[in-house]
Scaffold this active site. Structure first.
Site, mmCIF file in Angstrom:
data_model
loop_
_atom_site.group_PDB
_atom_site.id
_atom_site.type_symbol
_atom_site.label_atom_id
_atom_site.label_comp_id
_atom_site.label_asym_id
_atom_site.label_seq_id
_atom_site.Cartn_x
_atom_site.Cartn_y
_atom_site.Cartn_z
ATOM 1 N N ASP A 13 -12.553 -10.730 7.891
ATOM 2 C CA ASP A 13 -11.178 -10.477 8.315
ATOM 3 C C ASP A 13 -11.081 -9.181 9.111
ATOM 4 O OD1 ASP A 13 -8.524 -11.107 8.612
ATOM 5 O OD2 ASP A 13 -7.909 -10.286 6.680
ATOM 6 N N VAL A 30 0.846 -1.182 0.000
ATOM 7 C CA VAL A 30 0.000 0.000 0.000
ATOM 8 C C VAL A 30 0.885 1.236 0.000
ATOM 9 C CG1 VAL A 30 -1.825 1.250 1.200
ATOM 10 C CG2 VAL A 30 -1.755 -1.237 1.308
#
Ligand SMILES: *[C@@H]1O[C@H](CO)[C@@H](O)[C@H](O)[C@H]1NC(C)=O
Ligand SMILES: *[C@@H]1O[C@H](CO)[C@@H](O)[C@H](O)[C@H]1NC(C)=O
Ligand SMILES: *[C@@H]1O[C@H](CO)[C@@H](O)[C@H](O)[C@H]1NC(C)=O
Ligand SMILES: *[C@@H]1O[C@H](CO)[C@@H](O)[C@H](O)[C@H]1NC(C)=O
Ligand SMILES: *[C@@H]1O[C@H](CO)[C@@H](O)[C@H](O)[C@H]1NC(C)=O
Ligand SMILES: *[C@@H]1O[C@H](CO)[C@@H](O)[C@H](O)[C@H]1NC(C)=O
Length: 819
Positions: free
Chosen positions: A632, A521
């Protein structure tokens, strides 16, 4: 012998001259002057002279050694001395307070005499006059616990001795500067079934309810109360409430303050201060009979008052103009005959029982007998069980109007049956009293009805599913990535690869925010100045493409302020990228588990984050168009914006479950250990309750500042869940709290831990759904008792051996469980 006598005399003279030398007892030849103190044996309490707040008057009172400003009892509350010349003595079995002219400013009294009376301050805060020779509570000539002021301490009694007529109740101070009797009191109202009431002068201001075998009906705090154990005693000679502290090293007090609010405080050594633990709700519904007769009060509803079924507002005009005090009246008058067209009952649960001041009760009758008895007397308007334990026992009858009913919690076991004319009852209820034949007919009829509904449901389901499959085929993104861009499927801007490369300085390492299994990211700045976060899938991640599509499809359709916003995506030259809004405060795990950074997250922020994540999840599960299981949820997937508002991110594993809520199964178990529910980790079954489990883990991590996975403790091999559970059942959940949370409200904190434990329960069906969680976190409602958490052992050896019920450990735990 002589030496002994000298010693004895010396001891007496010494203590006489120096009474402040931690004496807990004085005899008639000693006295306490202004400036001296009496200190209880283990130094919990002190007695002496004081002036409260800005007052100049001198009072004799008892306070905590730890907190000398916290006065629990005042002797001369209505007769202050105006100088420092007061003297407290014990003579003829009474305690007297003398002023400068040796007149009695205050005195105790007694109906007995004693040979050697002494005055002693006990360790529970009770000041007693007793015969030195015979001790034991039964032989006290007088005790301050019989004449309470505003503070209800453990071991004190609230209620009446029916033999001597002694009534013990608590009265507020006039103000914080003036301990004189104020307007407000907490008493046991003995009309009908005894109930605890808060009174202002002679009128009932609020009710805390009556005893239902487990607790006060209407009690809205934590169950079981982790701090204290309340008991109700009721026989021919006495009726009273008292309470014990679960852990004797804890300091707690219950007071009625000068504004009429009852509050419990607990002393926290860690911050050297009293913390508010609970308070009587001060909402509209707390006002006695706010909605008038035959109406219930529900905070959060508009209007807050609603007539019970079968009743209408008495004055509809007043009702419309928000004055509910007139309450409701019957739509149909009662018949009062016992024939087939006679009256019946409608059952209510989750409500606080109506005012019992005009009730009647019997401990031995069954509910059935109770119903019959009620039908026989036309002024009987409702009935219910006296004791809710074990399915209910005893009989409670109400006569006359039913008032002061409020909504407490849907899971409260209390119930009562309101009498209605037969025509006001629906079919099944009315016929409960008619012949078995008819009943059987109804049963068969309902069975057929249910069967019919099932068949209809099934057909609709199959049909819908077929349609959905077709729809999915049509809208499928397909193998070619280009299809992702089809505008009719996803309404999302497509970003140009060069623009992204420019924004991220060609994916420079300086701009890297993090890395995961999917890729990296990066932070970027678009030409217009907008900051973005770019999730770049690694080229060789085969799974990545699947999750990529998944995420694009799911999140593109979602919008909620607690979900991270997807700005667009980019597919070019084997590159797959998702472009998000940039979150300047990064992810939660980077703060919460860091010793120094965690101080930035005070309790206020943490509770805000917990509440935000809860709302985000609720949206995913229930309110969004797609109904999504995240699968998640974890601290690293919670991002924080400029104002520390949480945003759930990473929908790579998320699944849409459409309309049907049932459990799904998968062979591919992917997620994060430490957050995964047992049924998912072991059997691959997931449902919205798997997210609830992860959310529970997250709450406990937020409270404790510790990671569930990898948690270690010198005393045991449990993970964070096991540790939290242990502390909870041992009555010391306070020890779970992170040192760096700063100031917090203890009740809010305990509620959070409680909700956390409910979310991580072993059995998914025991876990609340997110809408209950949101409600539980935001209200004072009654919470169910949590059961043992799933996966509470995390040490490498124990991990595999303890997956499903974990019976051996379960037994050790249940032994600790109090009521
Ligand atoms: C002492 O108490 C008596 C009786 O209450 C009162 O008359 C007198 O004024 C008091 N003396 C002082 C100095 O307050
Ligand atoms: C003791 O004093 C209290 C309050 O001053 C009073 O209500 C009570 O009746 C007295 N009891 C006796 C035994 O005199
Ligand atoms: C009544 O209850 C009190 C408190 O539980 C107990 O001490 C007392 O012995 C009881 N009295 C009778 C007559 O049962
Ligand atoms: C009671 O509380 C103290 C301090 O919080 C703690 O050290 C102690 O272990 C607790 N005792 C029990 C039996 O839980
Ligand atoms: C009351 O019930 C009795 C007996 O079932 C019936 O005869 C009578 O008509 C009823 N009266 C009313 C007002 O419904
Ligand atoms: C019905 O109950 C009330 C209240 O207990 C009582 O005063 C009245 O006498 C009873 N009526 C009959 C008919 O039993």
């Amino acid at each position: 012998m002589k030496a002994f006598t000298y010693l004895f005399v010396f001891a007496i003279v010494w203590s006489f001259l120096n009474p402040s030398n931690t004496l807990d007892t004085i005899t008639p030849i000693q006295s306490i002057r202004d400036g001296d103190t009496l200190v209880s044996a283990s130094r919990r309490f002190q007695l002496g002279f004081f002036s409260p707040g800005n007052s100049k008057g001198r009072y004799v009172g008892i306070w905590y050694t730890k907190s000398s400003g916290t006065v629990v009892w005042v002797a001369n509350r209505d007769t202050p001395l105006n100088d420092h010349s007061g003297v407290l003595k014990v003579t003829n079995g009474v305690v007297i307070l003398l002023n400068s002219t040796n007149s009695v400013a205050w005195s105790s009294n007694t109906s007995r005499t004693a040979e050697n009376p002494v005055l002693e301050l006990l360790d529970n805060g009770n000041l007693v006059v007793k015969d030195e020779k015979v001790d034991g509570p039964a032989n006290y000539l007088w005790q301050s616990f019989d004449y309470p002021c505003d503070t209800f301490l453990p071991e004190m009694k609230l209620g009446k001795n029916l033999v001597t007529g002694l009534d013990r109740f608590f009265t507020s101070w006039k103000s914080t500067d003036d301990p004189a009797q104020g307007e407000f009191s907490i008493r046991l109202d003995l009309r009908g079934l005894p109930q605890v009431v808060v009174m202002q002068g002679d009128t009932v201001k609020a009710r805390q309810g009556s005893w239902n075998g487990l607790r006060l009906n209407g009690y809205s705090g934590l169950t079981p109360n982790p701090l204290v154990e309340v008991e109700f005693h009721f026989n021919e000679s006495e009726v009273f409430y008292d309470y014990k502290i679960r852990n004797s090293s804890v300091f707690t007090r219950y007071i009625i303050n000068p504004s009429g609010i009852a509050q419990r405080f607990t002393w926290l050594d860690r911050i050297n201060r009293w913390e508010l633990f609970s308070t009587t709700p001060a909402d509209q519904c707390a006002n006695y009979a706010f909605c008038g007769a035959y109406a219930s009060c529900t905070i959060g509803n508009t209007p807050v008052c609603a007539c019970l079924e079968g009743f209408l507002p008495k004055s509809p005009k007043a009702w419309d103009s928000v004055d509910w005090s007139d309450g409701c009246v019957r739509k149909t008058p009662l018949n009062c005959s016992d024939g087939p067209d006679g009256d019946g009952f409608r059952k209510y649960t989750g409500l606080r029982l109506p005012d019992t001041s005009s009730s009647w009760f019997d401990k031995t009758m069954s509910l059935k007998e109770c119903e019959e008895l009620c039908l026989k007397n036309c002024s009987c308007t409702a009935y219910g069980s006296l004791d809710i334990r074990m399915g209910g026992s005893g009989c409670l009858l109400w006569f006359g109007k039913l008032v002061d009913i409020r909504d407490i919690a849907k899971n409260a076991e209390d119930q009562f049956y309101v009498r209605l004319a037969a025509s006001e009852l629906d079919h099944v209820e009315k016929k409960r009293r008619s012949s078995k034949k008819k009943l059987a007919g109804i049963v068969i009829g309902s069975a057929l009805y249910v069967l019919g509904m099932i068949i209809i449901g099934l057909v609709t389901y199959i049909w819908k599913k077929k349609r959905r499959n077709q729809a999915m085929k049509k809208g499928n993104i397909g193998k070619e990535c280009d299809n992702v861009g089809r505008k009719e499927d996803i309404e999302l801007p497509i970003f140009d690869l060069t623009a992204i490369a420019n924004a991220t300085d060609n994916f420079s390492n300086n701009n890297k925010l993090g890395e995961g299994g999917f890729g990296s990211v990066y932070k970027g700045t678009l030409l217009e100045g907008e900051e973005i976060a770019v999730k770049r899938l690694s080229k060789n991640s085969g799974q990545g493409m699947f999750e990529f599509k998944n995420e694009v499809i799911l999140i593109a359709k979602l919008q909620h302020r607690n979900l991270v916003r997807l700005l667009g995506y980019c597919i070019e030259e084997n590159e797959k990228m998702l472009i998000y809004e940039y979150m300047p405060n990064k992810s939660l795990d980077s703060l919460i588990f860091d010793q120094t950074k965690s101080k930035l997250l005070d309790w206020h922020m943490r509770i805000n984050i917990i509440a935000g994540v809860a709302r985000g999840l609720l949206y995913l599960h229930q309110d969004s168009r797609l109904r999504i299981i995240h699968r998640d949820l974890k601290a690293s997937n919670i991002l924080l914006d400029n104002d520390m508002n949480p945003k759930i991110s990473d929908f790579g594993l998320a699944k849409s479950f459409g309309g049907d809520q049932g459990d799904a199964e998968t062979n591919r178990i992917i997620g994060t250990y430490g957050y995964m529910s047992p049924e998912y980790a072991v059997h691959g079954q997931y449902s919205i309750k798997s997210d609830v489990f992860s959310f529970g883990v997250l709450i406990l991590e937020m409270v404790s500042g510790k990671k569930n996975r990898g948690f270690s403790h010198p005393e045991h091999h449990h993970n964070l869940l096991g540790h939290a559970w242990r502390l909870w059942i041992e009555g010391r959940p306070i020890e779970l709290i992170d040192n760096s949370v700063g100031d917090f409200s203890l009740s809010e904190m305990l509620r959070c831990i409680h909700v956390g434990l409910l979310c991580v329960q072993q059995r998914s069906e025991d876990r609340p759904n997110m809408s209950s969680v949101v409600l539980m976190l935001s209200s004072e409602s009654l919470l169910p008792k949590p059961r043992q958490p799933g996966f509470y052992i995390d040490s490498p050896e124990a991990n595999s051996s303890c997956i499903t019920p974990c019976s051996t450990n379960g037994i050790t735990f249940t032994l600790f469980e109090g009521r």
